[in-house]
Scaffold this motif. Structure first.
Motif, mmCIF file in Angstrom:
data_model
loop_
_atom_site.group_PDB
_atom_site.id
_atom_site.type_symbol
_atom_site.label_atom_id
_atom_site.label_comp_id
_atom_site.label_asym_id
_atom_site.label_seq_id
_atom_site.Cartn_x
_atom_site.Cartn_y
_atom_site.Cartn_z
ATOM 1 N N ASN A 189 81.969 83.693 35.952
ATOM 2 C CA ASN A 189 83.086 84.342 36.652
ATOM 3 C C ASN A 189 84.066 84.935 35.662
ATOM 4 O OD1 ASN A 189 82.037 83.625 39.057
ATOM 5 N ND2 ASN A 189 83.587 82.104 39.589
ATOM 6 N N ASN A 447 88.357 83.178 40.455
ATOM 7 C CA ASN A 447 87.877 84.318 41.219
ATOM 8 C C ASN A 447 87.930 85.519 40.261
ATOM 9 O OD1 ASN A 447 87.650 86.561 42.850
ATOM 10 N ND2 ASN A 447 88.852 85.695 44.516
ATOM 11 N N PRO A 448 86.784 86.152 39.943
ATOM 12 C CA PRO A 448 86.791 87.233 38.949
ATOM 13 C C PRO A 448 87.806 88.330 39.270
ATOM 14 C CG PRO A 448 84.543 86.734 39.633
ATOM 15 C CD PRO A 448 85.441 85.908 40.492
ATOM 16 N N GLU A 449 87.950 88.594 40.553
ATOM 17 C CA GLU A 449 88.892 89.648 40.964
ATOM 18 C C GLU A 449 90.326 89.287 40.549
ATOM 19 O OE1 GLU A 449 88.543 90.626 45.215
ATOM 20 O OE2 GLU A 449 90.727 90.809 45.218
ATOM 21 N N VAL A 450 90.698 88.047 40.805
ATOM 22 C CA VAL A 450 92.051 87.595 40.462
ATOM 23 C C VAL A 450 92.208 87.504 38.939
ATOM 24 C CG1 VAL A 450 93.732 85.734 40.742
ATOM 25 C CG2 VAL A 450 92.158 86.269 42.603
#
Lengths: 508, 149
Positions: A189, A447-450
């Motif tokens: 991640n 979370n990779p997005e965060v």
């Protein structure tokens, strides 16, 4: 009380729970992988065991009513200036285990941080400052070997055309790169998050040792692939996947020490990427067993250049150690296009604590002496320099550039951006922030997005600050500051330190 | 319409959504009072956290296009608001037959044992910053957005 082992009795932290605020919601229990919090059936409420607390602060951060505080356990060891409590604690631990003390993250030892003793110049009347909000600021940086001179030819109409063939370069939108952190040491991640952030920022991240998962090849334009002593995950596609290759010879956090990713961390994806069986230990030896001299290093550099058809620059990463300037000179003469120097404040997932705290030298001194030596030898332009090892803020970055770095590697700072609280228990594989762990449940905490968003924000923020400071010095490009030591002054350093750093004392 | 979409790959099971919902639907809007006092008087979170091994997911009413719960509701307490798309619940009409609980394929409706009625998500209707669970989610595993079905 029943007898407990010394080491756990003299624990470092104390969990303080505000009884008015604690609602027994159990969030802390779920968040603590060390099981310091638990449900007490007898008392019908959440309780805790201070001995298990590692001081990661995850529980405090997640507590919805802010009922938790983690404090240092002020255990009153008999005061002794020589035998500080940490020495006693280490001895208790070793007397029980008989093993090498392991530690994660950078060294917490109070070694001088020269950045704090260096100050930047500012414009006044005769050289006015520049407002970065109104004037363009150039932070663009190119990493790679620069030609000694440029041949320009003019056509009949007088238009110039570059005749010199350029060597391959890595283009960075800002002089910051993400330091090598392997997939394995940190989970997928976060590897994905670094790739996403590097793309968004127009900079590069570094795979560290252990290969690159195929699904991240699409981020190749923003990737430096690493070749370390274990050669894990190294194959032709991997070498050609990135914009640069880094040969890791040394690491600032543990100079002279190899790597060891324990078998239990090698899951399916990591085994596939590293090209080793699941569950087997991944041991990177301290030396590269085909490099025992600068000539051998030269052969590897050119083997990698051949393998990639001279399309990408080759970096060599060395740890900041004694005689680093001479070593650097040899590395550049061996054909390295980029020299990465890693200072002793660098981080790592696991290192012998004694090596981490006692081996190597600070990056400031290493950087200054390398830059000076390469200049003295007339080969400074042959390679770019990336400095790494404990960079904490944009002030450190800009001072490093004034000392001679082309760009700065950030590793620990990037991890702090995604939550790391420097608890230093990376080697347990139970990172409560989901960073240095491949445990499925814990890794999900990133979370990779965060994470990518946070990394982007950090580097953007630092870049804005660098622009502000450049403008304050009356400079409009980072190039104008590179190696410009006249923009630095020392406060409270000795003559020897100032001589090595090549800076004058404040007031001169 | 905007719906709450849970992402089981990113749900870390912290349960903050459950607490956020509880506080948002409490009289006091104070988590400590809601959890310690109002819960004892029947306050229940509309959010449920389901966990099995390494997977966890937080569910609540999905406000389906064609909800199973509406046609089975014998008293007309559940209806579909054509304008907003929300599956609306009118507690005054509810007779506590719990047929909707059996009909809901997601297990998103709960029993209100104190009032002999049901409890379901109302998307925090009227709350300015949107559903409280989404705001409380620590890992962005809950998203409140419009998606093509």
């Amino acid at each position: 009380m029943l007898f407990r082992k010394f080491a756990s009795t003299f624990h470092e932290f104390r969990i303080v729970r505000d009884p008015d605020l604690c609602i027994d919601c159990k969030v802390c229990i779920i968040q603590c992988p060390y099981e310091a919090h638990f449900w007490d059936d007898a008392r019908d409420k959440v309780s805790h065991d201070n001995r298990k607390c590692v001081g990661c602060h995850r529980c405090a951060a997640m507590c919805p009513t802010a009922a938790l505080t983690i404090k240092l356990n002020e255990l009153d060891f008999r005061p002794n200036a020589t035998w500080r409590p940490e020495f006693a604690r280490n001895i208790y631990n070793q007397a029980e285990s008989g093993g090498v003390l392991l530690a994660g993250m950078g060294s917490p030892v109070d070694i001088p941080v020269y950045w704090d003793r260096l100050l930047l110049d500012a414009s006044q009347v005769t050289n006015p400052s520049i407002d970065p909000l109104r004037e363009p600021m150039e932070l663009k940086t190119f990493l790679g070997s620069k030609p000694d001179r440029l041949e320009v030819k003019f056509d009949e109409d007088g238009n110039p055309a570059l005749q010199t063939e350029q060597t391959p370069q890595i283009e960075l939108a800002t002089p910051i790169t993400f330091a090598g952190m392997s997939f394995g040491a940190i989970n997928f991640n976060l590897h994905a998050a670094m790739a996403m952030a590097a793309k968004e920022l127009g900079i590069v991240y570094n795979t560290g040792e252990g290969g690159l998962h195929k699904s991240l090849y699409e981020y190749g334009q923003w990737t430096i692939v690493q070749v370390a002593s274990g050669r894990f995950g190294v194959h032709s596609d991997y070498l050609n996947a990135g914009v640069g290759i880094e040969i890791k010879v040394g690491q600032g956090a543990k100079p002279g020490i190899g790597g060891h990713l324990p078998g239990e961390k090698i899951n399916g994806k990591i085994s596939e990427t590293r090209m080793i069986p699941p569950g087997s230990d991944a041991i990177s030896p301290a030396p590269h067993h085909d490099i025992y001299s600068i000539e051998d290093l030269l052969q590897l550099i050119f083997a990698l250049k051949e393998a990639t058809e001279y399309r990408v620059p080759i970096a060599v990463k060395i740890a900041a150690v004694h005689n680093v300037a001479a070593i650097a000179s040899g590395v550049v003469r061996a054909g390295a296009d980029i020299l990465t120097i890693d200072g002793m404040k660098g981080g790592t997932g696991a290192a012998p604590a004694m090596t981490r705290d006692n081996v190597g030298i600070p990056i400031e001194l290493a950087l200054a002496s390398v830059d000076q030596r390469l200049r003295d030898e007339g080969i400074r332009s042959k390679a770019s320099i990336i400095a790494g090892g404990g960079f904490r803020c944009s002030g450190d970055v800009i001072k490093a550039i004034a000392l001679g770095a082309d760009a700065v590697n950030i590793g620990t700072a990037a991890l702090v951006a995604v939550g790391c609280t420097l608890c230093g228990r990376c080697y347990t594989g139970k990172c409560p922030w989901g960073i240095a762990t491949n445990d499925k449940k814990l890794a999900k905490r990133q979370n990779p997005e965060v994470a990518a968003e946070r990394l982007v924000n950090l580097v953007r923020g630092w870049s804005h600050e660098i622009e502000e400071m450049l403008g304050g010095m009356g400079l409009n490009s980072i190039e104008s500051l590179r190696g410009n030591r006249d923009k630095l002054r020392a406060v409270g350093l000795t003559e020897a330190e100032m001589q090595i750093l090549g800076v004058k004392h404040a007031g001169r | 319409m905007k719906r709450i979409y849970p992402d089981r790959d990113m749900c870390i099971g912290c349960g903050l959504c459950v607490l956020g919902c509880l506080a948002a639907h409490s009289k006091s809007h104070d988590l400590v009072l809601a959890y310690k006092e109002e819960r004892a008087k029947g306050l229940v979170s509309r959010k449920r956290l389901i966990e099995a091994d390494e997977v966890c997911v937080a569910i609540s009413c999905r406000h389906c296009e064609e909800p199973e719960c509406v046609p089975v509701c014998i008293s007309g307490a559940l209806s579909k608001d054509e304008k907003t798309g929300i599956t609306v619940y009118d507690a005054d009409k509810c007779v506590g037959c719990w047929t909707c609980i059996m009909a809901c394929p997601y297990g998103a409706i709960q029993r209100d044992k104190y009032n002999n009625k049901i409890i379901k998500c109302d998307l925090c209707a009227g709350r300015e910053s949107g559903p409280a669970c989404v705001e409380a989610c620590s890992n962005r595993a809950l998203k409140y957005e419009e998606r093509q079905s």
